[in-house]
Design a protein around this motif. Structure first.
Motif, mmCIF file in Angstrom:
data_model
loop_
_atom_site.group_PDB
_atom_site.id
_atom_site.type_symbol
_atom_site.label_atom_id
_atom_site.label_comp_id
_atom_site.label_asym_id
_atom_site.label_seq_id
_atom_site.Cartn_x
_atom_site.Cartn_y
_atom_site.Cartn_z
ATOM 1 N N ALA A 17 1.116 -1.691 0.262
ATOM 2 C CA ALA A 17 0.418 0.258 -0.362
ATOM 3 C C ALA A 17 1.394 1.463 0.079
ATOM 4 N N TYR A 18 0.615 2.122 -1.229
ATOM 5 C CA TYR A 18 1.735 3.257 -1.324
ATOM 6 C C TYR A 18 3.070 2.514 -1.396
ATOM 7 N N GLU A 19 4.062 1.566 -1.761
ATOM 8 C CA GLU A 19 4.940 1.301 -1.470
ATOM 9 C C GLU A 19 5.498 0.765 -0.189
ATOM 10 N N VAL A 20 4.197 0.411 0.272
ATOM 11 C CA VAL A 20 4.744 0.176 2.183
ATOM 12 C C VAL A 20 4.254 -1.192 2.190
ATOM 13 N N TYR A 24 -3.259 -5.933 4.998
ATOM 14 C CA TYR A 24 -4.499 -5.158 4.361
ATOM 15 C C TYR A 24 -5.792 -5.782 4.319
ATOM 16 N N ILE A 25 -6.877 -4.789 4.819
ATOM 17 C CA ILE A 25 -8.439 -5.903 4.976
ATOM 18 C C ILE A 25 -9.694 -5.211 4.942
ATOM 19 N N GLY A 42 -9.172 -0.812 6.329
ATOM 20 C CA GLY A 42 -7.647 -0.278 6.808
ATOM 21 C C GLY A 42 -6.685 -1.302 6.310
ATOM 22 N N PHE A 43 -5.340 -0.683 6.745
ATOM 23 C CA PHE A 43 -4.477 -1.218 6.725
ATOM 24 C C PHE A 43 -3.441 -0.851 7.714
ATOM 25 N N LEU A 44 -2.502 -2.296 8.110
ATOM 26 C CA LEU A 44 -1.170 -1.735 8.519
ATOM 27 C C LEU A 44 -0.272 -1.749 8.155
ATOM 28 N N THR A 45 1.323 -1.144 8.332
ATOM 29 C CA THR A 45 2.215 -0.697 8.032
ATOM 30 C C THR A 45 2.698 -2.020 8.337
#
Length: 243
Positions: A17-20, A24-25, A42-45
């Motif tokens: 997500a955004y190259e990180v 993701y859920i 949302g997502f967690l890095t």
């Protein structure tokens, strides 16, 4: 996830997500797999590549389900509440000796607890929204929890455990290991318990099982292993039953 009385399909993935790198859920509303029905929660890095485990349950007692997260590498257990990415911490120290199993309302208060096993089933705990631990009991080796559901219709979820060596299927009424009763026995080399759901609409969950040799799928109504209903056998074992 929306509280509209219709089930949604929740998906989790490790993506960029955004190259990180991220965990993701999101979900498809009403289970309809189209772009218009997709909702991102949302997502967690996740640059460290942590193996997050997930479950879904109504831990708040509201109209929507929450996403449960467990990361043994961090010892973390928490939830995104009510279909959002609002994080609550359910406690720390949940390292690799702990396993996230699922969620169930074992007390009948309308709120799910998170079911965790410790040391491979040496102990089972229900952990509620406030991080309170309730010891549900302990099992001998060889048992594996395969289903959570209300098989009696009393408003309290039960746990079904399967013994991989003997094929014995047991119910722990209201989630308490001490409330043990044998439901029946399967050929452990050819059958396995998939999960639970109310497939016949009688307000009691049914026990979903599958045969390895044929791919046959069926259920025992209300967990009664004398009340068999075959659902079909046209799908081979290259397919995985999700729910």
């Amino acid at each position: 996830m929306t509280g509209d009385g219709k089930a949604d399909s929740v998906l989790f993935g490790n993506v960029d997500a955004y190259e990180v790198p991220s965990a993701y859920i999101g979900y498809y509303k009403d289970g309809i797999d189209t772009d218009e029905n997709w909702v991102t929660i949302g997502f967690l890095t996740n640059a460290a590549g942590i193996a997050w485990k997930n479950a879904v349950g109504n831990v708040t007692g509201g109209s929507s389900n929450s996403i449960i997260w467990h990361a043994a590498e961090l010892g973390a257990l928490g939830a995104w509440t009510d279909g959002t990415d609002n994080w609550i911490n359910l406690g720390g120290g949940f390292d690799s000796t702990w396993t996230l199993i699922g969620c169930g309302d074992f007390s009948g208060d309308g709120k799910d607890s998170v079911l965790m096993s410790h040391n491979g089933g040496e102990e089972y705990y229900g952990i509620d929204y406030y991080g309170t631990f309730t010891l549900l009991g302990a099992s001998d080796s060889g048992w594996e929890v395969r289903a959570i559901g209300d098989f009696s219709g009393d408003g309290k979820d039960d746990i079904v455990a399967f013994h991989e060596g003997t094929g014995i299927v047991a119910k722990w009424a209201d989630g308490q290991v001490a409330n043990w009763s044998q439901l029946g026995q399967l050929d452990a080399k050819d059958w396995f318990v998939v999960g639970a759901g109310d497939y016949d609409g009688d307000a009691k969950d049914d026990l979903l099982v599958r045969q390895i040799s044929t791919g046959m799928l069926g259920y025992y109504s209300a967990g009664d292993m004398s009340a068999w209903v075959e659902m079909g056998r046209g799908v081979d074992m290259q397919w995985t039953v999700i729910a």
